[in-house]
Design an enzyme around this catalytic site. Structure first.
Site, short mmCIF file in Angstrom:
data_model
loop_
_atom_site.label_atom_id
_atom_site.label_comp_id
_atom_site.label_asym_id
_atom_site.label_seq_id
_atom_site.Cartn_x
_atom_site.Cartn_y
_atom_site.Cartn_z
N ARG A 165 0.87 -1.18 0.00
CA ARG A 165 0.00 0.00 0.00
C ARG A 165 0.90 1.23 0.00
O ARG A 165 1.57 1.52 1.00
CB ARG A 165 -0.92 -0.03 1.22
CG ARG A 165 -1.80 -1.29 1.23
CD ARG A 165 -2.15 -1.75 2.62
NE ARG A 165 -2.53 -3.17 2.60
CZ ARG A 165 -2.67 -3.92 3.69
NH1 ARG A 165 -2.47 -3.39 4.88
NH2 ARG A 165 -2.99 -5.18 3.58
N SER A 274 -14.40 -12.12 0.42
CA SER A 274 -13.65 -10.90 0.74
C SER A 274 -12.36 -10.85 -0.05
O SER A 274 -11.72 -11.87 -0.29
CB SER A 274 -13.33 -10.88 2.25
OG SER A 274 -12.43 -9.84 2.58
N HIS A 276 -10.07 -8.52 1.14
CA HIS A 276 -9.33 -7.72 2.12
C HIS A 276 -9.53 -6.22 1.88
O HIS A 276 -8.62 -5.41 2.07
CB HIS A 276 -7.84 -8.06 2.10
CG HIS A 276 -7.18 -8.00 3.44
ND1 HIS A 276 -6.96 -9.11 4.22
CD2 HIS A 276 -6.72 -6.96 4.17
CE1 HIS A 276 -6.37 -8.76 5.35
NE2 HIS A 276 -6.22 -7.46 5.35
N ASP A 307 -17.83 -9.13 2.79
CA ASP A 307 -17.39 -7.77 3.12
C ASP A 307 -16.72 -7.15 1.91
O ASP A 307 -16.40 -7.83 0.94
CB ASP A 307 -16.50 -7.74 4.37
CG ASP A 307 -15.04 -8.14 4.10
OD1 ASP A 307 -14.68 -8.45 2.94
OD2 ASP A 307 -14.25 -8.16 5.06
N GLY A 308 -16.55 -5.83 1.98
CA GLY A 308 -15.89 -5.12 0.89
C GLY A 308 -16.82 -4.15 0.19
O GLY A 308 -17.72 -4.56 -0.53
N ILE A 310 -19.05 -1.97 1.44
CA ILE A 310 -20.35 -1.62 2.03
C ILE A 310 -20.26 -0.26 2.72
O ILE A 310 -19.49 -0.09 3.67
CB ILE A 310 -20.81 -2.71 3.02
CG1 ILE A 310 -21.10 -4.01 2.25
CG2 ILE A 310 -22.05 -2.25 3.79
CD1 ILE A 310 -21.47 -5.18 3.14
N ARG A 311 -21.03 0.67 2.23
CA ARG A 311 -21.05 2.02 2.79
C ARG A 311 -22.47 2.48 3.15
O ARG A 311 -22.65 3.63 3.55
CB ARG A 311 -20.47 3.02 1.78
CG ARG A 311 -19.04 2.76 1.38
CD ARG A 311 -18.05 2.98 2.52
NE ARG A 311 -16.68 2.88 2.02
CZ ARG A 311 -16.01 1.73 1.91
NH1 ARG A 311 -16.61 0.59 2.26
NH2 ARG A 311 -14.78 1.70 1.45
N GLY A 330 -16.17 -2.26 7.74
CA GLY A 330 -14.87 -1.95 8.32
C GLY A 330 -14.62 -0.45 8.28
O GLY A 330 -14.62 0.23 9.30
#
Length: 389
Positions: A165, A274, A276, A307-308, A310-311, A330
């Site tokens: 990253r 997922s 990540h 997951d991933g 989701i807002r 997250g």
């Protein structure tokens, strides 16, 4: 109190109140961030079917995840370094989840330890681990989780090698943070954050420092992290971890049908579709696109969570309609935590719950268990990895 109408409102506050290096840690993906973006944008391709003249009264979002009652099928995902987003962040997030009635997942690489969170909560929480080489450390970790009455373990399978990253490298991310002229200048503008960190003793990786071999102080954590992850991990090793734990088990990082079948063959309680959060293999498919195929393959044998990206509560509804038994947030709850502490996590959950409930009603559904693909307008080839994207 600022008006919070959506998760983006919390995100804006979060960016103002939290040091840049920790904001970048949460918001960044690996390499070009293609998968990070796709996780969010692919939800937008799914449209909702509006229904009218349908009884919308007495709605319920209540459900279960691995047999545990939940106020809505949403859990707080494991997020490392949460205690650097806000002082004692893991404790505050766990308290908010407990009061709201959803599961909280503590990350192995948290600032507050398993024991810290257990001491300040009354509801059993879930604990996430990575697959590490040190057998003795893993056994003691599971023993600590049992002693803390953790009701499930989540094993993350997609971090044998750490994805790069770029922002974390540029920022020199660490816990506690490295004090450079640039980082100190930024932290000095975050007065509330700074006062909170001065008032807590929890500033290091509480589950590792003093527990892992050779990690006696924060300075030794980097060397441990570079060597700890087990690149030789295979399904036999996952089965060993299953037996080592002996309780409810969730496998995280499943993004392929073949892997989903192998996970189901192990007899685990749930899998999490997922990637990540787009932080590992950049260029991988989004979680929501892979969800339907994996549900079709193993959904009758194991709970499929996702997951991933989701807002919103609408995103939750779309995932449930495509077959997910549960979902995780997250970044969304972390924005709330950094913006407003425990109250911010509560507000994030309230926003998502209201959006889920309202959208369910406008789709003509009263019970979250009745959601299905007929609530959506799905583009042709949406779940086909070979289709043109």
């Amino acid at each position: 109190m600022p008006v919070i109408a959506e998760i983006e409102d919390l995100r804006r506050l979060y960016r103002r109140r939290t040091p840049r290096m920790f904001c970048d840690f949460v918001e960044s993906g690996s390499w070009s961030e293609q998968t990070l973006r796709a996780n969010i944008s692919d939800f937008h391709h799914l449209r909702l079917r509006q229904r009218v003249a349908v009884d919308m009264s007495n709605r319920s979002t209540r459900s279960t995840m691995i047999g545990e009652d939940v106020a809505m099928p949403v859990a707080l995902a494991p997020v490392g370094l949460t205690g650097m987003q806000c002082a004692d962040g893991e404790i505050k997030a766990a308290r908010a989840a407990e009061k709201f009635g959803v599961p909280y997942t503590l990350s192995l690489l948290s600032i507050c330890s398993i024991e810290d969170v257990a001491e300040h909560t009354s509801r059993p929480f879930w604990f996430q681990v990575y697959t590490l080489k040190d057998e003795d450390f893993m056994r003691r970790l599971f023993e600590r989780a049992r002693a803390a009455h953790c009701s499930a373990i989540i094993i993350t399978l997609d971090l044998q090698v750490l994805g790069q990253r770029h922002k974390d490298l540029h920022n020199g991310l660490s816990a506690p943070p490295k004090l450079t002229v640039k980082s100190v200048a930024n932290m000095m503008t975050k007065v509330q954050w700074g006062l909170g960190m001065l008032g807590t003793k929890r500033r290091f990786f509480g589950n590792v420092v003093g527990h892992a071999k050779g990690v006696t102080d924060p300075a030794s954590i980097s060397a441990w992290t570079a060597e700890a992850f087990d690149e030789t991990l295979d399904w036999d090793r996952v089965a060993q971890f299953r037996d080592m734990w002996g309780g409810k088990l969730i496998l995280k990082g499943i993004l392929d049908v073949e892997d989903a079948i192998k996970a189901a063959d192990l007899g685990v309680d749930a899998i999490i579709v997922s990637n990540h959060g787009g932080r590992q293999l950049d260029g991988a498919m989004s979680s929501i696109r892979m969800l339907p195929r994996i549900v079709d393959a193993v959904g009758d044998r194991v709970e499929v969570h996702m997951d991933g990206g989701i807002r919103s509560g609408q995103d939750v509804l779309k995932a449930l309609a495509l077959g997910a038994h549960g979902t995780y947030i997250g970044r969304a709850f972390t924005y709330g935590l950094g913006a407003m502490g425990e109250d911010g996590v509560t507000k994030a959950l309230q926003v998502i719950h209201k959006e889920l409930d309202t959208t369910m009603a406008l789709c003509g559904e009263r019970d979250v268990h009745d959601l299905g693909a007929d609530n959506l307008i799905i583009p042709q080839g949406f779940d086909d990895p070979t289709a043109r994207l």
